[in-house]
Scaffold this active site. Structure first.
Site, PDB file in Angstrom:
ATOM      1  N   THR A 189       0.821  -1.212   0.000  1.00 26.62           N
ATOM      2  CA  THR A 189       0.000   0.000   0.000  1.00 26.62           C
ATOM      3  C   THR A 189       0.859   1.267   0.000  1.00 26.62           C
ATOM      4  O   THR A 189       1.987   1.254   0.522  1.00 26.62           O
ATOM      5  CB  THR A 189      -0.904   0.002   1.253  1.00 26.62           C
TER       6      THR A 189
ATOM      7  N   GLU B 276       0.358   3.574   1.869  1.00 22.28           N
ATOM      8  CA  GLU B 276       0.383   4.088   3.248  1.00 22.28           C
ATOM      9  C   GLU B 276       1.729   3.863   3.929  1.00 22.28           C
ATOM     10  O   GLU B 276       2.029   4.487   4.938  1.00 22.28           O
ATOM     11  CB  GLU B 276      -0.763   3.479   4.065  1.00 22.28           C
TER      12      GLU B 276
END
Ligand code: NAD
Ligand code: TYD
Length: 342
Positions: free
Chosen positions: A124, A126
């Site tokens: 991800t 993130e």
């Protein structure tokens, strides 16, 4: 090709299993999934009876189960299984470290033992942390995860990287932005907004709604993983994104408009602790090197997603009630005992 997919009963994994069987009808797919609250076999019902598809219920932390699955002549692994919701990781991070870090390491060891030819680790954006108003994440951006979820994914990325450098395991890592589309568990922003709006319930917006995410349709993400699986460079990282940055409040307003619901449903609630302000992905590497690009414009994808949730009331009701878990667990406990080799 004999392909093992982990977490294929979840949102992106399920869409990917379906894509593989559609795009590569000569492939065999085995789906290893623990069926946590986020795993739902209802999403894969149309694949029942497909001779190229097998489901095996199991935990990626369980070495024996992983070995049982991988040693059946599996050639490539696409690893989706994870605890995936930031808010849950704030309440309790244990399962995140267990599944995302330890589970990934168990898979990597099994991949070495079984001489897997390609290991795609689905990660991800993130892991890069948060951006200010300008700039983009590139594959060279240093990892700076802010939530326990992101930290556990960063940990798994680093383990995958280390198995390439130390053991020459043929890995590829993808880092994608926020996905939306059919079969997403309605605790994530877009399906939560749609299902709440339908019931006339308040739409909770964290903080002032100015946090920015880059949205990509799940089918575009799956197409990118398909491309990376077949053409990605060993040891490489590829960012995948939608080139579609939107503040959360804009998403809320778009959905209310599509559903013809009043903005009075918008409810500002206490902000998420450590809430990352902005994610934005530079995905030019995968575009230039592998020739992948997005195909689904956001407005069209969002409209179809709203329609899908409105047309699949039974799926939503079942997922929300949690009934499906007990039902399918029982059914698959029986089936696990009789699981046949691919
Ligand atoms: P999801 O939560 O919908 O599905 C996760 C699946 O993994 C479920 O079927 C669950 O049962 C299974 N699972 C969980 N723990 C397991 C374990 N220990 N053993 C076996 N199976 C287990 O997640 P998703 O949104 O489909 O995300 C899939 C992957 O993509 C994750 O690795 C996530 O980090 C990554 N990702 C997600 C997004 C997004 O926007 N959703 C964006 C980028 C990357
Ligand atoms: P989410 O779907 O949880 O994905 P992520 O945190 O992985 O980006 O949340 C997307 C954005 O929406 C994020 O900025 C948090 C915000 N959000 C809300 O404002 N209200 C909500 O109820 C949820 C679940 C998220």
């Amino acid at each position: 090709m004999k392909l093992m997919i982990t977490g294929g009963a979840g949102f992106i994994g399920g869409n990917f299993v379906r894509r593989m069987l559609r795009q590569h009808p000569d492939y065999t797919v085995v789906n290893l999934d623990k069926l946590t609250y986020a795993g739902n076999l209802e999403s894969l019902q149309d694949l029942e009876g497909n001779p190229g598809y097998r489901f095996l219920r199991g935990d990626i932390c369980d070495r024996e189960k992983v070995e049982e699955c991988m040693s059946q002549g599996v050639e490539a692994v696409v690893h989706f299984a994870a605890e995936s919701h930031v808010d849950r990781s704030i309440v309790d991070a244990q399962a995140f470290v267990q599944t995302n870090v330890l589970g990934t390491q168990v898979l990597l060891d099994a991949a070495r033992r079984n001489r897997i030819r390609r290991f795609v680790h689905v990660s991800t954006d993130e892991v890069y942390g948060s951006l200010g108003p300008t700039g983009y994440f590139t594959e060279e951006t240093p990892l700076a995860p802010n939530s326990p979820y992101a930290a556990s994914k960063a940990g798994s990325d680093l383990l995958v990287r280390s198995y390439f450098h130390t053991h020459r395991l043929p890995v590829v890592i993808t880092r994608c932005s926020n996905n939306y589309g059919p079969f997403q568990f309605p605790e994530k922003l877009i399906p939560l907004l749609i299902t709440n709006a339908k019931e006339g319930k308040p739409l909770p917006v964290y903080g002032d709604g100015s946090n920015v995410r880059d949205w990509i349709h799940v089918e575009d993400h799956c197409a990118a993983i398909d491309t990376v699986l077949h053409q990605g460079r060993e040891g490489a990282v590829y960012n995948i994104g939608g080139r579609c940055e939107k503040p959360n409040l804009e998403i809320v307003r778009l959905i209310l408009r599509l559903m013809d619901k009043p903005e009075t449903l918008i409810t500002f609630v206490k902000d998420r602790p450590g809430h990352d302000h902005r994610y934005a992905i530079d995905c030019s590497l995968v575009e230039k090197e592998l020739g992948w690009s997005n195909a689904i414009p956001f407005q069209e994808g969002l409209r179809k997603t709203v329609e899908w949730y409105l047309q699949n009331e039974a799926w939503v009701a079942q997922v929300k009630s949690g009934d499906y878990q007990g039902y399918y667990r029982k059914m698959y406990e029986e089936r696990d005992r009789t699981f046949t080799r691919l």
